[in-house]
Each structure stands twice: as structure tokens, then as C-alpha cells.
Design a protein around this motif. Sequence first.
Motif, PDB file in Angstrom:
ATOM      1  N   HIS A   1      63.899 -52.356 -73.246  1.00 28.56           N
ATOM      2  CA  HIS A   1      63.913 -51.360 -74.306  1.00 28.56           C
ATOM      3  C   HIS A   1      64.736 -50.142 -73.881  1.00 28.56           C
ATOM      4  CE1 HIS A   1      62.559 -49.339 -77.852  1.00 28.56           C
ATOM      5  NE2 HIS A   1      62.028 -48.319 -77.136  1.00 28.56           N
ATOM      6  N   LYS A   2      64.643 -49.746 -72.614  1.00 27.51           N
ATOM      7  CA  LYS A   2      65.397 -48.588 -72.100  1.00 27.51           C
ATOM      8  C   LYS A   2      66.895 -48.889 -72.083  1.00 27.51           C
ATOM      9  CE  LYS A   2      61.905 -46.381 -69.216  1.00 27.51           C
ATOM     10  NZ  LYS A   2      61.512 -46.017 -67.879  1.00 27.51           N
ATOM     11  N   LYS A   3      67.226 -50.127 -71.731  1.00 25.98           N
ATOM     12  CA  LYS A   3      68.652 -50.505 -71.675  1.00 25.98           C
ATOM     13  C   LYS A   3      69.268 -50.451 -73.069  1.00 25.98           C
ATOM     14  CE  LYS A   3      68.602 -53.464 -67.613  1.00 25.98           C
ATOM     15  NZ  LYS A   3      68.722 -54.833 -67.118  1.00 25.98           N
ATOM     16  N   LYS A   4      68.537 -50.937 -74.073  1.00 26.95           N
ATOM     17  CA  LYS A   4      69.053 -50.922 -75.441  1.00 26.95           C
ATOM     18  C   LYS A   4      69.253 -49.489 -75.915  1.00 26.95           C
ATOM     19  CE  LYS A   4      67.329 -55.294 -77.182  1.00 26.95           C
ATOM     20  NZ  LYS A   4      66.419 -55.961 -78.115  1.00 26.95           N
ATOM     21  N   LYS A   5      68.318 -48.588 -75.563  1.00 27.80           N
ATOM     22  CA  LYS A   5      68.414 -47.197 -75.972  1.00 27.80           C
ATOM     23  C   LYS A   5      69.627 -46.517 -75.352  1.00 27.80           C
ATOM     24  CE  LYS A   5      64.224 -44.841 -77.290  1.00 27.80           C
ATOM     25  NZ  LYS A   5      63.155 -43.970 -76.878  1.00 27.80           N
ATOM     26  N   SER A   6      69.824 -46.749 -74.041  1.00 25.40           N
ATOM     27  CA  SER A   6      70.952 -46.109 -73.368  1.00 25.40           C
ATOM     28  C   SER A   6      72.290 -46.650 -73.898  1.00 25.40           C
ATOM     29  CB  SER A   6      70.845 -46.292 -71.857  1.00 25.40           C
ATOM     30  OG  SER A   6      70.931 -47.649 -71.530  1.00 25.40           O
ATOM     31  N   ARG A   7      72.330 -47.941 -74.258  1.00 26.08           N
ATOM     32  CA  ARG A   7      73.562 -48.529 -74.796  1.00 26.08           C
ATOM     33  C   ARG A   7      73.862 -47.924 -76.166  1.00 26.08           C
ATOM     34  NH1 ARG A   7      72.909 -54.480 -74.855  1.00 26.08           N
ATOM     35  NH2 ARG A   7      72.619 -54.226 -72.640  1.00 26.08           N
ATOM     36  N   THR A   8      72.877 -47.749 -76.974  1.00 27.48           N
ATOM     37  CA  THR A   8      73.051 -47.163 -78.302  1.00 27.48           C
ATOM     38  C   THR A   8      73.503 -45.719 -78.172  1.00 27.48           C
ATOM     39  OG1 THR A   8      71.282 -48.587 -79.103  1.00 27.48           O
ATOM     40  CG2 THR A   8      71.892 -46.771 -80.516  1.00 27.48           C
ATOM     41  N   ALA A   9      72.938 -44.994 -77.230  1.00 30.76           N
ATOM     42  CA  ALA A   9      73.322 -43.596 -77.023  1.00 30.76           C
ATOM     43  C   ALA A   9      74.782 -43.505 -76.562  1.00 30.76           C
ATOM     44  CB  ALA A   9      72.384 -42.948 -76.012  1.00 30.76           C
TER      45      ALA A   9
ATOM     46  N   VAL B   1      77.254 -45.672 -77.222  1.00 29.24           N
ATOM     47  CA  VAL B   1      78.138 -45.988 -78.359  1.00 29.24           C
ATOM     48  C   VAL B   1      78.217 -44.787 -79.287  1.00 29.24           C
ATOM     49  CG1 VAL B   1      78.368 -47.459 -80.402  1.00 29.24           C
ATOM     50  CG2 VAL B   1      77.821 -48.473 -78.201  1.00 29.24           C
ATOM     51  N   ALA B   2      77.082 -44.134 -79.539  1.00 32.62           N
ATOM     52  CA  ALA B   2      77.064 -42.968 -80.423  1.00 32.62           C
ATOM     53  C   ALA B   2      77.894 -41.838 -79.821  1.00 32.62           C
ATOM     54  CB  ALA B   2      75.610 -42.517 -80.655  1.00 32.62           C
TER      55      ALA B   2
END
Length: 200
Positions: free
Chosen positions: A15-23, A25-26
Motif C-alpha cells: 500500500h505504501k509503494k502504491k502511494k509513493s508511486r502515485t505521488a 507521478v503527480a
Amino acid sequence: MTPLDPLPTTDPTTHKKKKSRTALVAALILLALIAVGGWWWWQHHQAPSSSASLQGATKGMGRGDPSQRASVVSAQPVTASALNVKVNGLGTVVPRNTVTVRPRVDGQLVRVFFKEGQTVKAGEPLAQIDPRPFEVAMASATGQLERDLAQLRNAQADLARYQELLAQDSIAKQQVDTQEALVRQLQGTIASDRAQVEDA
């Protein structure tokens, strides 16, 4: 899955990896938008500081269009002067017309009557070939002609005597016929000698 199986749980590291990846890209999209906005603002609001005096002449032109912006132009007085253009290179000069001049006879050149590059007219002598060998050939041909002419005159005189003797029936006709053939032979030799004199 049976009713007794526990519910699947989400791994907190995933879950942390997905959040950091989304951040990430943003953040990249935000940086790209800022760069495009900055470029647009610079293109449409940047004006040269020295063009303030020229804005009256360019009234009505869009400030943001680079092709319609005023430019500073420096002027110089016009003067007439010679412009020396030098081109260094290798080449071959080819004349428009060429003529090959050949003598009728071979021989050693004694004199040349023109300089290289000089204009000459038709009929002007260009060179002189040593005439001595041709003078010798002319003298030889003339001497041969004179000798054969003397032989012809002698043969004609003999023929005239033989014809008189034949008329008196004092000589055989065969001898007269032989003398006539000799005269005709010498006449042919004379014609050949005259042609050699002309050639010489």
C-alpha cells in the motif's frame, strides 16, 4: 474459500509503494505544467527593454507574436568602393575555337612569325621551313627533266632521219617502228619529270 477461512488482508508495504508511486507521478505532472506555464508566460510577456521607443511604430501588433516584435536596427552610411573577389583554384583554360595547322611538307623550322597568343589573319605566314632540302630536290628534278628532254630531241631527230631513209627504201620499217616507240617512251618520261618538278 470456505466460511471458516480468514478474510485476505492487504500488505501495508504494498500500500505504501502504491502511494509513493502515485505521488511521484503527480509531482512529475505538476512540474510539467509549471514548465509549460512558465514558457507560455515568457513568450507572451517578455519584451526587450530597448524596444520601448519603437512601440509607437508597431502599434496594433501583438506583443506576444515573436515575428511581429520590434527589433533594434543599426544603420551605416552607403559608400561606393571596389570589391576585390579572389578565387584560388585549379582549372584548365579551354578556347572556344581551335585550329590545327599542319605544313604540307616536313622539315626543320627556321623562323616563327608570331608570338604565342597573338591574333593572326588568314594568309599571313606563320613559320618558315628550311628551304635548302627542297631547293636540292628541285634542282635534281629540273636536271632530270633537262636530260630527258635532250634524249627526246635526239630520238626525234633520229626518227626523222629513219623516216627519210624508209621513204628511199634504204632502211627496214622495223627500225623506224622501234625509233617511234623510243620517242613515245621519252615523251612519257618527260611528263613524269615535269610532275616531279611541280611537286618539288
